[in-house]
Design a protein around this motif. Structure first.
Motif, PDB file in Angstrom:
ATOM      1  N   ILE A  12      -3.563   4.381   3.826  1.00 21.10           N
ATOM      2  CA  ILE A  12      -3.950   3.365   4.801  1.00 21.10           C
ATOM      3  C   ILE A  12      -4.779   4.021   5.895  1.00 21.10           C
ATOM      4  CG2 ILE A  12      -3.141   1.692   6.503  1.00 21.10           C
ATOM      5  CD1 ILE A  12      -0.633   1.316   4.808  1.00 21.10           C
ATOM      6  N   CYS A  58       0.838  -1.202   0.000  1.00 18.24           N
ATOM      7  CA  CYS A  58       0.000   0.000   0.000  1.00 18.24           C
ATOM      8  C   CYS A  58       0.869   1.248   0.000  1.00 18.24           C
ATOM      9  CB  CYS A  58      -0.916   0.009   1.228  1.00 18.24           C
ATOM     10  SG  CYS A  58      -2.356  -1.068   1.110  1.00 18.24           S
ATOM     11  N   HIS A 116      -7.714   0.471   3.143  1.00 22.26           N
ATOM     12  CA  HIS A 116      -6.969   1.497   2.402  1.00 22.26           C
ATOM     13  C   HIS A 116      -7.827   2.037   1.273  1.00 22.26           C
ATOM     14  CE1 HIS A 116      -6.068  -1.347  -0.971  1.00 22.26           C
ATOM     15  NE2 HIS A 116      -6.231  -2.237  -0.016  1.00 22.26           N
TER      16      HIS A 116
END
Length: 252
Positions: free
Chosen positions: A63, A56, A82
């Motif tokens: 996030i 991510c 996310h």
């Protein structure tokens, strides 16, 4: 095409791994010891979720919340919430890597941890030898020969490592089993990865034609490396889940 063959085998091995997990879970439920599957969650689930989280960050997704482990009776042992900018091609492509992150994150973690725990044992050579053999196969039958060779070599390896120190081996084996038990992406992971794959294909095509980057060779080396590690450690999951089922049957 070699890439398609190795990719198909790799996906097939992951499906087989998943089916073995499902079978063991059904047996644990049958014996009333379903919660025994949580034993591997303390290591495997955090590795799974951290893999998602790292990708991510690399994919520039935002996030919102991370849960590395939750044992509350919910089938979802952990999660990473996310979000991304749908207008960003880079972030859209990142969905593929985020969704599939537990696979390569888990396998690479297994290889690295094994190298650290047993620095005198040449795991790099084993993985490299496997990879070279995989790059030379032309059909599934060739792979089955390599797979059976790995089963025999792995068994010999476990006996040798156990003789060098039983406690150290048990801890290492449990850690490996914990990770490999949780490398399979969830349904939500696969959905995100599938969506990202469409954008990734477009980006790779652009890089190939515009920058003349040898995407094929990079992908072939990557998939052969991951398949090599999975093949080397596949006996871990078979032995561990069999032991778990036997333990569930023996416990009162």
């Amino acid at each position: 095409m070699q890439l398609l063959l190795l990719s198909a085998i790799f996906i097939g091995m992951l499906v087989l791994l998943r089916q073995i997990e499902v079978y063991s879970a059904s047996k644990l439920a049958q014996y009333g010891k379903y919660r025994l599957r949580y034993l591997t969650a303390f290591i495997g689930t955090p590795v799974h979720e951290i893999s998602h989280a790292l990708l991510c960050v690399l994919a520039r997704h935002k996030i919102h919340e991370i849960k590395l482990l939750q044992l509350n009776g919910n089938s979802q042992l952990g999660y990473v919430h996310h979000s991304y900018n749908p207008k960003s091609l880079y972030q859209q492509c990142g969905r593929f890597f985020i969704g599939s992150a537990p696979i390569f994150g888990g396998l690479l973690t297994m290889a690295i941890v094994s190298k650290i725990v047993y620095p005198h044992y040449d795991f790099d050579h084993l993985v490299g030898s496997n990879q070279n053999q995989l790059l030379a196969i032309s059909n599934i039958s060739d792979y089955l020969v390599i797979f059976m060779q790995n089963i025999r070599h792995s068994f010999g390896l476990y006996v040798e490592l156990f003789d060098q120190g039983s406690l150290k081996f048990i801890v290492w084996f449990f850690a490996m089993a914990s990770i490999v038990c949780h490398i399979s992406p969830s349904a939500a992971d696969m959905k995100g990865a599938a969506s990202g794959a469409l954008f990734l294909t477009a980006l790779l095509a652009l890089l190939y034609f515009a920058a003349n980057i040898d995407i094929y060779s990079i992908a072939l080396l990557s998939i052969s490396l991951l398949l090599s590690i999975l093949t080397l450690f596949f006996l871990v999951i078979i032995v561990y889940l069999l032991l778990l089922v036997v333990l569930a049957k023996l416990l009162p």
